[in-house]
Design a protein around this motif. Structure first.
Motif, short mmCIF file in Angstrom:
data_model
loop_
_atom_site.label_atom_id
_atom_site.label_comp_id
_atom_site.label_asym_id
_atom_site.label_seq_id
_atom_site.Cartn_x
_atom_site.Cartn_y
_atom_site.Cartn_z
N LEU A 43 76.77 46.58 45.37
CA LEU A 43 75.74 46.70 46.40
C LEU A 43 75.41 48.19 46.49
O LEU A 43 76.19 48.96 47.03
CB LEU A 43 76.24 46.17 47.74
N ARG A 73 72.82 44.56 43.33
CA ARG A 73 72.26 43.54 44.19
C ARG A 73 71.68 44.15 45.46
O ARG A 73 72.17 45.17 45.95
CB ARG A 73 73.33 42.51 44.59
N GLY A 74 70.66 43.50 45.97
CA GLY A 74 70.05 43.96 47.21
C GLY A 74 70.59 43.25 48.44
O GLY A 74 70.19 43.57 49.56
N SER A 75 71.49 42.28 48.22
CA SER A 75 72.04 41.52 49.33
C SER A 75 73.56 41.56 49.26
O SER A 75 74.14 41.38 48.18
CB SER A 75 71.57 40.05 49.26
N PRO A 76 74.24 41.78 50.39
CA PRO A 76 75.71 41.78 50.38
C PRO A 76 76.29 40.40 50.06
O PRO A 76 77.44 40.31 49.63
CB PRO A 76 76.08 42.22 51.79
N ARG A 77 75.53 39.35 50.26
CA ARG A 77 76.00 37.99 49.96
C ARG A 77 76.21 37.79 48.46
O ARG A 77 76.91 36.87 48.05
CB ARG A 77 75.00 36.96 50.47
N GLN A 78 75.59 38.62 47.64
CA GLN A 78 75.68 38.48 46.19
C GLN A 78 76.48 39.61 45.55
O GLN A 78 76.48 39.73 44.32
CB GLN A 78 74.27 38.44 45.59
N LEU A 99 77.25 45.24 56.84
CA LEU A 99 77.09 44.81 55.45
C LEU A 99 78.44 44.51 54.81
O LEU A 99 78.58 43.56 54.03
CB LEU A 99 76.35 45.89 54.65
N GLN A 102 79.62 41.14 55.61
CA GLN A 102 78.85 40.08 54.98
C GLN A 102 79.23 39.86 53.53
O GLN A 102 78.82 38.86 52.93
CB GLN A 102 77.35 40.38 55.09
#
Length: 217
Positions: A43, A73-78, A99, A102
């Protein structure tokens, strides 16, 4: 010598399960760690000049893809690892903690540069945090102001070496009572930044200061 037979000691079921898990882990750990170390998705949390070096490291010149880490990645979920690159201000640290919460386990944090690790030239400034590790756990520190792409690559290799030493049988995120599963409290920004985990200490010190002020008045 006595011929008396030694009675067998019954092994509790819980211990038998641990022995079984340990034996399986010895077989699976190399494969498990190899797959994780070569498929880390960072991230990219660029905050200042260190972010320019991080972006440069992701370019074709340094070929971060050979380590399996090229997918920012632009999302912490990924994401699996948060690279905190740059100066962490008091207004920014609550977002960083959110973040971090998450990102699912297993997760890692890389502190890139002198500012993220200890405040750098802005240490003890009115608006700068003296190290991101005061609020979230850090796995790898990369010195420099800013670190070169080679230094970041070295830090990511150090993270891979740390992953190689982990075992399925001992990592906390596979336990029933996982201490890392608890959300890290988001710090609050009042007159100054404070950690909500220290609120009792802050109240005691404030009451003590008020009492001393009344005595001297």
């Amino acid at each position: 010598m006595s011929n008396t037979a030694v009675p067998e000691i019954a092994i509790p079921a819980e211990v038998e399960n641990n022995v079984f898990i340990t034996n399986i882990a010895k077989l699976l750990d190399p494969i498990y760690n190899w797959s994780r170390r070569n498929s880390i998705w960072p991230l990219g949390f660029g905050l200042a000049c260190c972010a320019i070096e991080m972006i440069c490291t992701a370019s074709s010149r340094y070929d971060l893809a050979r380590f399996g880490m090229e997918v920012f990645r632009g999302s912490p979920r990924q994401a699996d690892v948060m690279i905190v690159s740059g100066t962490v201000t008091k207004k920014m640290i609550p977002i960083i903690v959110r973040l971090y919460n998450q990102i699912t386990e297993p997760r890692y944090v890389v502190s890139m540069g002198a500012c993220a690790s200890g405040g750098g030239p802005f240490k003890e400034g009115y608006n700068v945090v003296d190290g991101v590790d005061k609020f979230i756990p850090v796995d790898v520190y990369i010195p420099g102001c800013p670190p070169t792409p080679q230094a970041l690559l070295n830090g990511l290799i150090a993270l891979q070496e740390k992953i190689d030493q982990q075992s399925i049988a001992t990592v906390p995120w596979y336990r029933k009572n996982d201490p890392t599963a608890e959300m890290v409290p988001v710090p609050r920004l009042g007159p100054d930044l404070y950690d909500v985990r220290q609120i009792d200490l802050i109240k005691r010190e404030a009451a003590k200061a008020q009492a001393e002020a009344k005595v001297t008045a």
